[in-house]
Design an enzyme around this catalytic site. Sequence first.
Site, short mmCIF file in Angstrom:
data_model
loop_
_atom_site.label_atom_id
_atom_site.label_comp_id
_atom_site.label_asym_id
_atom_site.label_seq_id
_atom_site.Cartn_x
_atom_site.Cartn_y
_atom_site.Cartn_z
N GLY A 79 0.76 -1.32 0.06
CA GLY A 79 -0.12 0.02 0.14
C GLY A 79 0.75 0.94 0.10
O GLY A 79 0.82 1.83 1.10
N GLY A 117 12.93 1.24 -0.77
CA GLY A 117 11.60 1.64 -1.21
C GLY A 117 10.72 2.50 -0.26
O GLY A 117 10.33 3.24 -0.72
N ASP A 141 17.82 -7.33 3.64
CA ASP A 141 18.66 -7.57 2.48
C ASP A 141 19.81 -6.97 2.42
O ASP A 141 20.81 -7.02 1.41
CB ASP A 141 17.68 -7.12 1.39
CG ASP A 141 16.24 -7.82 1.19
OD1 ASP A 141 16.02 -8.84 1.99
OD2 ASP A 141 15.45 -7.31 0.86
O1 F6P Z 1 12.95 -7.17 1.89
C1 F6P Z 1 12.65 -7.98 2.88
C2 F6P Z 1 12.22 -9.25 2.45
O2 F6P Z 1 12.19 -9.97 3.58
C3 F6P Z 1 12.76 -9.73 1.28
O3 F6P Z 1 13.92 -10.49 1.64
C4 F6P Z 1 11.74 -10.85 0.90
O4 F6P Z 1 11.68 -11.07 -0.50
C5 F6P Z 1 10.27 -9.88 1.22
O5 F6P Z 1 11.04 -9.05 2.15
C6 F6P Z 1 9.56 -10.69 1.73
O6 F6P Z 1 8.25 -9.86 1.98
P1 F6P Z 1 6.93 -10.59 2.39
O7 F6P Z 1 7.01 -10.06 3.99
O8 F6P Z 1 5.80 -9.55 1.92
O9 F6P Z 1 6.46 -11.82 2.15
#
Ligand code: F6P
Length: 361
Positions: A79, A117, A141
């Site tokens: 969002g 982001g 990351d």
């Molecule tokens: O950016 C952090 C992260 O944990 C990434 O390593 C992974 O691809 C993504 O977020 C997972 O996101 P979500 O919590 O939406 O599954």
Amino acid sequence: MVKKIAILTSGGDCAGLNAVIRAVTLRAHNKYNWEIYGIKDGTLGLLKEPLDVIKLNPQNFEGSLMRMGGTFLGSNNKGNPFKKIIRNGKKIDSSDLVIEGFKKLGIDALIGIGGDGSLKILQSITKKGNINFVGIPKTIDNDVKHNELSIGYDTAVDVATNALDMLQPTAASHRRVMILEVMGRDAGHIALNAGIAGGADVILIPEIQYSIKSIADHIEKLRSKGRNHALIVVAEAVKKENGKKATVKYVDGEVRLGGIGNYLGDAIYKITDSETRVTVLGHVQRGAQPTHRDRLIASAFGVHAVDLIAKKKFNRVVIWKDRGVQDLMLSQVAGYSKTVQKNDPLIKVAEGLGIYIGETN
Ligand code: F6P
């Protein structure tokens, strides 16, 4: 005169967020005697009526909070407020509502904790709303530009290293090839660091191409020297040999990274004598107790961010560089990412240890 500040955590959570909220609260309260408000669930708390915010005091942190994973303020990685949302049947850009929320709160400055982001979104909102802003980088990351260490990364690498420690004995007991799929989005930092620390035989990262044939040859070579098992770490955004990313479509219609471990497991099983098994580490990399290093960085970032506000140095982001905290213009950092470079010294270390890390030549 700054009197009242707010803090929010945005994007995917990670270990060390409670430690940084604590550091901000202690510094702002003890040194400057400011009021501090925690906004719940990223910017979502500002869309609530009444505003979903809590007043923060040093007393909030006398218990075990600083030692816990997650963020007690909550976060949100969905969002973007600039994307249209439906309200009363009408599509609206919620950034104005978020700004309205900030105005209602009546703050003199905001500290936003986020990845590349989230920092970009917060930069745009605070610019549009003329809100004084300081950013703090967090993400497992570790892909925030110009920043050596983001909050949460060290813990995630530790979790992945521990997973390899636990996979090795069972791999050896069953003479298997164990594949560990780790997070990291388009950056291979977690895979590269945990792979070296956890004694992997193969490390695959999105930044370096590989071939299944070379992985198979490497495993066969290890076997010919008497080894009965092997460990492979693969980052989630590594592509299949056909150049496509492995993804999963969720019931909400979103396509997310996932499946490269299974793809490799099948491919290696087919062309070697090795039985393979796959572990997808997933969100345990985000929810663990923060390591001492993440708590230290979080503490240093929090104190420095508050001091920047006191000096009226806004539109800055704190970074970790040369074993200490520094700050940069937000525009140099927000929205840019940092992947593993071809000349990363750890690639040489991996090769020096005899690890297959892809086609580096
Ligand atoms: O950016 C952090 C992260 O944990 C990434 O390593 C992974 O691809 C993504 O977020 C997972 O996101 P979500 O919590 O939406 O599954």
